[in-house]
Design an enzyme around this catalytic site. Structure first.
Site, short mmCIF file in Angstrom:
data_model
loop_
_atom_site.label_atom_id
_atom_site.label_comp_id
_atom_site.label_asym_id
_atom_site.label_seq_id
_atom_site.Cartn_x
_atom_site.Cartn_y
_atom_site.Cartn_z
N CYS A 51 0.33 -5.81 5.98
CA CYS A 51 1.61 -5.53 6.62
C CYS A 51 1.71 -6.27 7.96
O CYS A 51 2.71 -6.16 8.65
CB CYS A 51 1.79 -4.03 6.82
SG CYS A 51 0.53 -3.30 7.87
N GLU A 101 5.45 -6.49 3.20
CA GLU A 101 4.05 -6.55 2.78
C GLU A 101 3.81 -7.94 2.25
O GLU A 101 4.63 -8.47 1.49
CB GLU A 101 3.75 -5.53 1.68
CG GLU A 101 3.69 -4.11 2.14
CD GLU A 101 2.46 -3.78 2.97
OE1 GLU A 101 1.35 -4.16 2.56
OE2 GLU A 101 2.62 -3.16 4.01
#
Length: 166
Positions: free
Chosen positions: A77, A120
């Site tokens: 992330c 992500e």
């Protein structure tokens, strides 16, 4: 971390995978080589999903030197820590960097949080010393290690390993 293992066991049972998984709790750098050695005849794929700070240096060293671990999926992330870690994992042997390097093969971004700037990132890395037929074997006959470092105030390398038995 033990609670995560219990949740993983419940999910495995719900998905018919109870008999095909194992779980280990502890520091990655202490466990990865031992667990991988029990699967030395198989090719291993590891999935790493570190906290925002990235992988601990000791974990990256163990991944680099882990025999049989030729495919790595890195989920992140935080693109900045991912770039730092990928650079280390792909760097040629030199000085303190030991073990065959990985090569970045492909990259994808997943928007899991719509209407926010967060994504992500998923990167596939492989060690490319295998022939084409061996690379096909890698994908078709593999075990899976999932390394997940929970978010903590300090950089502690705990992991949950899920291994597919052959």
């Amino acid at each position: 971390v033990n609670a995560a293992i219990e949740n993983a066991k419940i999910n495995a049972a719900l998905n018919g995978l109870k008999e095909k998984t194992e779980y280990h709790c502890g520091k990655v750098e202490d466990l990865i080589s031992q667990i991988a050695s029990t699967y030395e005849k198989q090719k291993i794929v590891a999935i790493v999903d570190p906290p925002r700070g990235g992988l601990h240096k000791n974990v990256m060293q163990r991944i680099r030197t882990c025999k049989g671990l030729d495919v790595l999926i890195y989920v992140s992330c935080n693109q900045q820590s991912m770039i730092r870690d990928i650079t280390y994992l792909c760097r040629p042997n030199q000085g303190k960097v030991k073990g065959p390097p990985f090569t970045a093969i492909s990259y994808a971004a997943a928007d899991l949080f719509p209407y926010t700037p967060h994504t992500e990132c998923i990167m596939l890395l492989k060690r490319l010393y295998a022939t084409c037929s061996q690379q096909y074997y890698l994908i078709m006959h593999l075990s899976l290690i999932h390394i997940s470092e929970p978010t903590r105030p300090e950089r502690i390398s705990y992991a949950v390993f899920c291994l597919k038995k052959k």
